[in-house]
Design a protein around this motif. Structure first.
Motif, PDB file in Angstrom:
ATOM      1  N   LEU A   7      -1.020   8.556   6.433  1.00 46.85           N
ATOM      2  CA  LEU A   7      -0.908   7.885   7.574  1.00 46.85           C
ATOM      3  C   LEU A   7      -0.811   9.024   8.634  1.00 46.85           C
ATOM      4  O   LEU A   7      -0.147   9.883   8.340  1.00 46.85           O
ATOM      5  N   SER A   8      -1.079   8.538  10.022  1.00 45.37           N
ATOM      6  CA  SER A   8      -0.736   9.496  11.108  1.00 45.37           C
ATOM      7  C   SER A   8       0.657   9.764  11.001  1.00 45.37           C
ATOM      8  O   SER A   8       1.693   9.084  11.117  1.00 45.37           O
TER       9      SER A   8
ATOM     10  N   ASP B 277      -7.308   2.048  10.826  1.00 48.39           N
ATOM     11  CA  ASP B 277      -7.495   3.275  10.530  1.00 48.39           C
ATOM     12  C   ASP B 277      -7.613   4.003  11.707  1.00 48.39           C
ATOM     13  O   ASP B 277      -7.081   5.290  11.989  1.00 48.39           O
ATOM     14  N   ASP B 278      -8.566   3.348  12.735  1.00 42.49           N
ATOM     15  CA  ASP B 278      -8.662   3.963  14.088  1.00 42.49           C
ATOM     16  C   ASP B 278      -7.150   4.278  14.739  1.00 42.49           C
ATOM     17  O   ASP B 278      -7.204   5.176  15.564  1.00 42.49           O
TER      18      ASP B 278
ATOM     19  N   SER C  47     -10.327  -1.608  13.727  1.00 39.93           N
ATOM     20  CA  SER C  47      -9.796  -1.117  12.372  1.00 39.93           C
ATOM     21  C   SER C  47      -8.482  -0.384  12.408  1.00 39.93           C
ATOM     22  O   SER C  47      -8.225   0.525  13.244  1.00 39.93           O
TER      23      SER C  47
ATOM     24  N   TRP D 115      -3.951   4.369  12.785  1.00 40.74           N
ATOM     25  CA  TRP D 115      -2.948   5.115  12.009  1.00 40.74           C
ATOM     26  C   TRP D 115      -3.467   6.220  10.945  1.00 40.74           C
ATOM     27  O   TRP D 115      -2.755   6.701  10.321  1.00 40.74           O
ATOM     28  N   ARG D 116      -4.845   6.140  11.049  1.00 37.29           N
ATOM     29  CA  ARG D 116      -5.367   7.482  10.388  1.00 37.29           C
ATOM     30  C   ARG D 116      -6.042   8.236  10.933  1.00 37.29           C
ATOM     31  O   ARG D 116      -7.023   9.138  10.473  1.00 37.29           O
ATOM     32  N   SER D 117      -6.304   8.287  12.295  1.00 38.87           N
ATOM     33  CA  SER D 117      -7.096   8.835  13.067  1.00 38.87           C
ATOM     34  C   SER D 117      -6.474   9.944  13.873  1.00 38.87           C
ATOM     35  O   SER D 117      -5.602   9.711  14.506  1.00 38.87           O
TER      36      SER D 117
ATOM     37  N   GLN E 289       0.731  -1.123  -0.149  1.00 39.29           N
ATOM     38  CA  GLN E 289      -0.007  -0.057  -0.032  1.00 39.29           C
ATOM     39  C   GLN E 289       0.887   1.095   0.218  1.00 39.29           C
ATOM     40  O   GLN E 289       0.773   2.277  -0.764  1.00 39.29           O
TER      41      GLN E 289
END
Length: 682
Positions: free
Chosen positions: A311-312, A276-277, A274, A279-281, A106
């Motif tokens: 990403l965070s 995303d919770d 998830s 690394w993307r939050s 990714q």
RNA sequence: GGGGCCGUAGCUCAAUCGGUUAGAGCAGCGGACUCAUAAUCCGUUGGUUGCCAGUUCGAGUCUGGCCGGCCCUACCA
């Protein structure tokens, strides 16, 4: 408010065991994570083995097994070592996992789509026998400047000059001994320069980095164009194949930090959460703990990649210094290169956790493990002060309960509770040493309290039983308060305290309200003093392990050098100064005459020429191996200023240098071609 | 060669923005106690803040130089 925090420690390489230097970081991080959890925050401690690269590939080959088998084995060892030190990961993954491959792909797509990737040819030495390209450190040869043999691929330790491995004279691969050839292959690079503005901004603002680190980056890298980062390797290589670049692999340093995310993904799968919770939050803070040696990767390259992949970014990169032992770099020969398992064989891991905590600050400074200080600190602080509080109260109320209401203690407990926020702030800022200082102050106060109340006197008076119980209620509550504060550092002590007082510590705020009415169980010693003999044994074991390791390696290295010689004649433990060394005047000499000595069993009589008409008459005990005829004309090394010694057969005016234990094993030293008699040996 | 960090009591470290007489712990010394793992408590010794200059009413703190130590770099990152 409950925070969500994702914490990582650097991934240990699967090519070696965990040693106490590594432990600084994993313990520091573990303390911080335990602190966050105790505060009620949602916190994940993520780590993994770093498994890819040439070193792993070569080692697996040498050991005659697959890379997968090797890294599985190392992983088991690492996990065991961490557990022994109460280092508790929420997930311990591997960079060689499906999850990590998925995240790599990714991220690779993101950096490619963003136009950051460029392909360029790279010329490198190639080992045709091992069928792999060679990093500089895998090439040795003769220095092109000063002709010193057996120098590293990129610099000479003799004349300190630098060069490329291509310039080496007579280069050879340390993997196979083969002569490497120059080959060219395409590599893919990430153009970090495109992210320069972002990195200027991110590193210099927002408190993401310690000030000294921000300055370092500004001065060393951000002032110039950022270099392209070579992130692929041609075969053979142990790693993941790059999807759009068949036959090539991501460089280990590309997939290693991604391992943080891969390991998180593994955890998410196991816990139905998830990715995303985490690394993307914007609601989740990411914190990296690393050593100063890998600053570049984590403060420039890694934020650049994260930014590009959406990403965070790390809330903070916490960077620590190296561990020294007794003021010096860890040294295998001095026995201070101590493996985690060797330590745990002899000493309580709690000691090390406490010692590190008492020395760690938010600075990048190196940390010294002085073994005398180690003992003094643990004995005095933990045994003498902290545990002693429980030890001197618990007996008086054994099998009884604490008072139902909290007695007047002159505000001691309350003052201790008020320290909670200050101590918490120190932990939060990674100023563990300051936290420990505050906590020890509380321990001193508690001991003073007990001293002033003299419970041992009250005990003798039946009428004062109630008062005695009150004093012990205060003492044990002060103790428990301290244990709450030490909880992140000493999880074992928390457990023991829970058992003693029949009520588990679950939250930082447990330090704010006293325990009342619970049963006090039988007191058992919680910590022993540091046994100096065990410290000694640990050092000895480390030295022994070093010898074993050396002999183990010899089986697989191209040079089949066993440990027998050293075993027969062990290295001198005594140091020799340079001044001592130059006292011995060693010279190149030519044997101009050699004769049997009548009546001597072992001796030959040699006449050595030091050039011109300077000669020496020397008796040498080498008759068992050398014939006089074969010696005449050859060059040897002699000690020219050895005090002359009268022997039965005449005066010996020096000594010929030879190695070996004697008997049939005597090997005269001779200089390389070109040396002239009379030259001094330096 | 370039750059950075550091130097405070015997040891490990504090000292807010430049502000009173530079503070703790450990070790040492003297005493007390005897509940506690030779633990604890009270008292106490110990400093030209590496050196020299400068700025300032005032410098451990700011500036310059020197000495000593550590680290990173040296056209790699």
């Amino acid at each position: 408010m409950t925070r969500r925090i994702l914490v990582t420690a650097a991934l240990p390489y699967a090519n070696g065991p965990i040693h106490i230097g590594h432990l600084v970081e994993y313990i520091q991080t573990d303390i911080w994570v335990r602190f966050q959890k105790l505060r009620g925050n949602r916190c994940l401690y993520i780590c993994a083995d770093d498994t890819h690269g040439t070193a792993i590939m070569i080692r697996a080959r040498q050991e005659g097994r697959s890379e997968e088998a090797l890294i599985a084995d190392m992983r088991e060892q690492h996990v065991r070592d961490f557990a022994a030190f109460d280092i508790e990961f929420d997930n311990y993954g591997s960079t060689h996992s499906d999850e990590n491959r998925q995240v790599c792909e990714q991220i690779w797509k993101s950096v490619t789509d963003d136009g950051l990737v460029i392909e360029k040819p790279v010329e490198q030495l190639y080992d045709p026998e091992a069928e792999t390209y060679l990093a500089d450190r895998f090439v040795k040869g003769t220095c092109p400047k000063c002709k010193a043999p057996n120098q590293n691929g990129d610099h000479c330790e003799k004349c300190l000059s630098n060069y490329t491995p291509k310039e080496l004279i007579d280069p050879r691969s340390t993997l196979s001994g083969a002569t490497p050839e120059l080959r060219q292959a395409p590599h893919r690079f990430i153009q970090l320069e495109q992210l320069h503005d972002f990195l200027n901004e991110w590193t210099q603002s927002g408190n993401h980095l310690q000030p000294e680190i921000a300055n370092y980056l500004k001065g060393h890298f951000l002032g110039d164009e950022l270099r392209d980062w070579d992130v692929t390797r041609p075969p053979a290589y142990f790693g993941f194949e790059v999807p759009d670049f068949p036959g090539n692999y991501w460089y280990v340093w590309f997939d290693a930090p991604i391992g943080y995310i891969g390991s998180t993904l593994q955890w998410c799968k196991a816990h139905g959460e998830s990715l995303d919770d985490w690394w993307r939050s914007p609601d989740c803070e990411v914190h990296h703990f690393i050593g100063k040696d890998i600053t570049y990767f984590h403060t420039l390259f890694w934020p650049g990649v994260l930014k590009t992949a959406g990403l965070s970014l790390p809330e903070k990169v916490h960077i620590h210094g190296f561990l020294t032992v007794d003021g010096e770099k860890m040294s295998k020969s001095k026995g201070t290169f101590i493996q985690a398992s060797t330590y745990a064989d002899h000493l309580d891991p709690s000691y090390l956790r406490y010692f590190f905590a008492s020395k760690l600050s938010s600075k990048v400074d190196d940390l010294d493990l002085n073994l005398d200080e180690f003992k003094a600190k643990v004995d005095s602080d933990l045994v003498g002060k902290v545990v002693n509080i429980a030890s001197r109260c618990a007996k008086f109320v054994e099998d009884k309960t604490l008072s139902k209401s909290y007695p007047d203690d002159g505000m001691l407990f309350r003052r201790g509770a008020l320290a909670a926020d200050r101590i918490a702030e120190h932990y939060e800022n990674c100023d563990f040493s300051s936290a420990i200082r505050e906590i020890m102050f509380l321990a001193d106060q508690a001991n003073q309290y007990i001293e002033s109340k003299q419970p041992w006197k009250l005990r003798k008076d039946q009428l004062k039983r109630g008062e005695l119980r009150e004093i012990c209620t205060v003492g044990l509550n002060l103790f428990r308060q301290i244990v709450v504060y030490l909880g992140p550092v000493l999880p074992k002590l928390v457990q023991q305290t829970n058992e003693l007082l029949s009520e588990p510590i679950q939250h930082w705020d447990d330090a704010k309200s006293p325990l009342l009415g619970t049963t006090v169980n039988t007191f058992q010693h919680m910590l022993q003093r540091v046994d100096p003999e065990q410290v000694e044994k640990m050092i000895e074991d480390t030295k022994d392990a070093q010898v074993t390791e050396a002999s183990g390696d010899s089986a697989t290295s191209p040079y089949d050098d066993g440990p027998e010689a050293l075993a027969t004649e062990p290295l001198s433990g005594e140091e020799c100064t340079y001044d001592d060394f130059v006292k011995v005047d060693m010279r190149v000499a030519r044997v101009v005459a050699a004769n049997h000595v009548e009546g001597a069993d072992k001796l030959l009589q040699l006449t050595l020429s030091l050039g011109g008409d300077v000669t020496r008459n020397v008796f040498a005990g080498i008759k068992s191996v050398y014939d006089p005829e074969q010696l005449v004309g050859r060059l040897v090394i002699c000690c020219a200023n050895l005090a002359p010694r009268k022997m039965r057969f005449g005066l010996s005016e020096g000594m010929v240098l030879a190695s070996g234990p004697g008997g049939k094993d005597i090997f005269l030293l001779n200089p390389d071609e070109g040396a002239k008699p009379g030259m001094r040996v330096h």
